[in-house]
Write an enzyme that holds these catalytic residues in place. Structure first.
Site, PDB file in Angstrom:
ATOM      1  N   CYS A  62      63.105  86.493  74.727  1.00  0.00           N
ATOM      2  CA  CYS A  62      63.457  87.461  75.436  1.00  0.00           C
ATOM      3  C   CYS A  62      63.937  88.476  75.410  1.00  0.00           C
ATOM      4  CB  CYS A  62      64.865  86.737  76.510  1.00  0.00           C
ATOM      5  SG  CYS A  62      64.728  85.104  76.520  1.00  0.00           S
ATOM      6  N   HIS A 119      67.957  90.190  82.349  1.00  0.00           N
ATOM      7  CA  HIS A 119      66.938  89.283  82.008  1.00  0.00           C
ATOM      8  C   HIS A 119      67.489  88.338  82.634  1.00  0.00           C
ATOM      9  CE1 HIS A 119      64.904  86.218  79.971  1.00  0.00           C
ATOM     10  NE2 HIS A 119      66.172  85.741  78.885  1.00  0.00           N
ATOM     11  N   ASN A 170      63.708  81.440  83.715  1.00  0.00           N
ATOM     12  CA  ASN A 170      63.640  81.984  82.853  1.00  0.00           C
ATOM     13  C   ASN A 170      62.440  82.476  82.355  1.00  0.00           C
ATOM     14  OD1 ASN A 170      64.122  83.132  79.724  1.00  0.00           O
ATOM     15  ND2 ASN A 170      65.849  81.896  79.564  1.00  0.00           N
TER      16      ASN A 170
HETATM   17  O1  UT7 Z   1      66.999  83.361  77.479  1.00  0.00           O
HETATM   18  C1  UT7 Z   1      67.960  83.972  76.594  1.00  0.00           C
HETATM   19  C2  UT7 Z   1      69.019  82.459  76.290  1.00  0.00           C
HETATM   20  N1  UT7 Z   1      68.469  81.592  76.864  1.00  0.00           N
HETATM   21  C3  UT7 Z   1      70.074  80.807  77.915  1.00  0.00           C
HETATM   22  O2  UT7 Z   1      71.455  82.457  78.189  1.00  0.00           O
HETATM   23  C4  UT7 Z   1      70.775  80.394  78.282  1.00  0.00           C
HETATM   24  C5  UT7 Z   1      72.481  79.826  78.091  1.00  0.00           C
HETATM   25  N2  UT7 Z   1      72.723  78.781  78.386  1.00  0.00           N
HETATM   26  C6  UT7 Z   1      72.644  77.885  79.506  1.00  0.00           C
HETATM   27  O3  UT7 Z   1      72.278  79.197  80.944  1.00  0.00           O
HETATM   28  C7  UT7 Z   1      73.695  76.656  79.841  1.00  0.00           C
HETATM   29  O4  UT7 Z   1      74.498  76.327  78.720  1.00  0.00           O
HETATM   30  C8  UT7 Z   1      72.970  75.714  80.213  1.00  0.00           C
HETATM   31  C9  UT7 Z   1      72.095  75.725  81.858  1.00  0.00           C
HETATM   32  C10 UT7 Z   1      71.478  75.190  79.719  1.00  0.00           C
HETATM   33  C11 UT7 Z   1      73.593  74.426  80.141  1.00  0.00           C
HETATM   34  O5  UT7 Z   1      74.845  74.448  81.388  1.00  0.00           O
HETATM   35  P1  UT7 Z   1      76.243  73.781  80.738  1.00  0.00           P
HETATM   36  O6  UT7 Z   1      77.117  73.788  81.804  1.00  0.00           O
HETATM   37  O7  UT7 Z   1      75.851  74.705  79.602  1.00  0.00           O
HETATM   38  O8  UT7 Z   1      76.384  72.615  80.631  1.00  0.00           O
HETATM   39  P2  UT7 Z   1      76.315  71.527  79.021  1.00  0.00           P
HETATM   40  O9  UT7 Z   1      74.767  71.888  78.684  1.00  0.00           O
HETATM   41  O10 UT7 Z   1      77.183  72.086  78.746  1.00  0.00           O
HETATM   42  O11 UT7 Z   1      75.886  70.247  80.085  1.00  0.00           O
HETATM   43  C12 UT7 Z   1      76.788  70.608  80.914  1.00  0.00           C
HETATM   44  C13 UT7 Z   1      76.486  67.842  81.212  1.00  0.00           C
HETATM   45  C14 UT7 Z   1      75.734  67.221  80.036  1.00  0.00           C
HETATM   46  O12 UT7 Z   1      76.249  66.177  80.332  1.00  0.00           O
HETATM   47  P3  UT7 Z   1      77.435  65.081  79.322  1.00  0.00           P
HETATM   48  O13 UT7 Z   1      77.439  65.478  78.143  1.00  0.00           O
HETATM   49  O14 UT7 Z   1      78.719  66.547  80.279  1.00  0.00           O
HETATM   50  O15 UT7 Z   1      77.947  64.050  80.018  1.00  0.00           O
HETATM   51  C15 UT7 Z   1      74.455  67.299  79.835  1.00  0.00           C
HETATM   52  O16 UT7 Z   1      73.852  66.182  79.232  1.00  0.00           O
HETATM   53  O17 UT7 Z   1      75.383  68.086  81.899  1.00  0.00           O
HETATM   54  C16 UT7 Z   1      74.046  67.183  81.385  1.00  0.00           C
HETATM   55  N3  UT7 Z   1      72.287  68.535  81.643  1.00  0.00           N
HETATM   56  C17 UT7 Z   1      72.175  68.005  82.380  1.00  0.00           C
HETATM   57  N4  UT7 Z   1      71.801  66.975  83.944  1.00  0.00           N
HETATM   58  C18 UT7 Z   1      71.512  67.556  84.455  1.00  0.00           C
HETATM   59  C19 UT7 Z   1      71.820  68.917  80.438  1.00  0.00           C
HETATM   60  N5  UT7 Z   1      70.478  69.418  81.617  1.00  0.00           N
HETATM   61  C20 UT7 Z   1      71.052  68.352  82.182  1.00  0.00           C
HETATM   62  C21 UT7 Z   1      69.636  68.730  83.519  1.00  0.00           C
HETATM   63  N6  UT7 Z   1      70.126  67.443  85.173  1.00  0.00           N
HETATM   64  N7  UT7 Z   1      68.653  69.192  83.564  1.00  0.00           N
END
Ligand code: UT7
Length: 322
Positions: free
Chosen positions: A113, A249, A279
């Site tokens: 990125c 970014h 992204n």
């Molecule tokens: O480009 C360079 C680098 N990339 C980034 O900077 C991305 C960095 N990360 C993020 O943007 C975020 O961590 C995410 C958007 C990927 C995820 O958000 P989060 O608030 O960190 O959520 P999480 O991974 O802790 O997941 C929370 C919950 C989980 O369910 P449980 O275990 O709490 O029941 C996931 O299974 O959300 C669930 N989940 C989803 N639910 C609906 C994960 N993806 C999805 C989805 N739809 N697409």
């Protein structure tokens, strides 16, 4: 001293748009979850006949035209991408051929990125030291080709597109500072585990997918933007108000908001396109820049701050007068 300034900007987005609602039909997710957690509403997806090179070519053509430059003046092509067309030659060479330019150096930079910023830093240094007078710096990605559409944790996050700038030699800055960094410590938090040298899992028919520990990457991204903010504020002797526009970014709206807060910049001075583009990795900064210039928000003479963070981890920033 010779400086580099942006003489022209261009971008390209594939016609096909995939909305969050479309994704709801493909996997267990919801428009509400995606918007709340990421700020993303839709993303562009390359058609079968579109490639990183074809999109880069279009963005580069538009940037060269915007700069009013002729092709024989271009003496450097740097392309930031993690999704090249071929193993070799570089996608930059493919673009050079299609532009009809011969002889100038053309190469890809792989910094995920941060790829565009790495290329921007390099081209700036080439120009400062007399190695080039007009450089095309491109960020282009077809992330849809390495997206695992069965993994909702990553599939909703990415999009395709390309953006480019022409940097040219100038007596006045232009680019005031650039910083690029890397720390390989966190390789496994965000990676595609397959590759040419490591090999491909034949049960997956040679496919390679983005894998990410989202929450850990999120925390590192926010912490790293803190470092970027400190480096920037130091460059400005504390005068953060000198920044007219922050063009970060575009990975996640919450990361962008956290970064703006650390810089002490209100969201009114932040260019955010993550809602429309998702992204697009190395393409996201020049895509956001082009949109903001075309919309008349960013104007000649404005002071801009670019900042990126991505796999590696890699990160960096650039401050410039547009
Ligand atoms: O480009 C360079 C680098 N990339 C980034 O900077 C991305 C960095 N990360 C993020 O943007 C975020 O961590 C995410 C958007 C990927 C995820 O958000 P989060 O608030 O960190 O959520 P999480 O991974 O802790 O997941 C929370 C919950 C989980 O369910 P449980 O275990 O709490 O029941 C996931 O299974 O959300 C669930 N989940 C989803 N639910 C609906 C994960 N993806 C999805 C989805 N739809 N697409």
């Amino acid at each position: 001293m010779t400086h580099a300034r942006i003489a022209g900007i261009g971008s390209y987005l594939p016609e096909k748009v995939l909305s969050n609602k479309d994704l709801e039909k493909m996997m267990d997710t919801s428009d509400e979850w995606i918007r709340e957690r990421t700020g993303i509403k839709r993303r562009h997806i390359a058609a079968d006949d579109e490639t990183t090179g074809s999109m880069a070519l279009e963005a580069a053509r538009r940037a060269i035209e915007d700069a009013g430059a002729s092709l024989d003046e271009i003496d450097l092509i740097v392309l930031g991408t993690a999704t090249p067309d071929k193993v070799f030659p570089s996608t930059a060479c493919i673009v050079q051929r299609q532009l009809g330019i011969k002889g100038c150096p053309a190469f890809d930079v792989h910094a995920a990125c941060s790829g565009f910023l790495y290329g921007f830093d390099l081209a700036n240094r080439y120009i400062q030291t007399g190695g080039a007078r007009k450089a095309v710096v491109i960020g282009s990605e077809t992330l849809s080709r390495i997206t695992n559409w069965e993994d909702r944790g990553t599939a909703v996050l990415f999009g395709d597109g390309a953006g480019a700038v022409v940097l040219e030699a100038s007596d006045e800055p232009g680019v005031m500072s650039t910083h690029i960094h890397a720390d390989g410590e966190y390789e496994e938090l965000l990676h595609v585990r397959q590759g040419v040298s490591i090999g491909y899992d034949i049960t997956r028919k040679g496919e390679a997918f983005i894998e990410m520990q989202g929450n850990a990457v999120f925390r590192r991204a926010v912490a790293t933007f803190d470092k970027i903010a400190r480096e920037t504020i130091e460059d400005l002797d504390g005068h953060i108000d000198d920044i007219d526009w922050f063009v970060p970014h575009q990975a996640n709206m919450r990361i962008i908001q956290a970064a703006a807060k650390k810089l002490g910049l209100p969201m009114e001075r932040v260019i955010a396109t993550v809602d429309e583009h998702a992204n697009t990795s190395g393409a996201s900064i020049p895509l956001a820049l082009d949109l903001a210039v075309k919309e008349g928000r960013i104007k000649r003479g404005d002071t801009l701050l670019f900042a990126a963070f991505g796999a590696g981890f890699t990160w960096g920033s650039a401050m410039l007068k547009y």
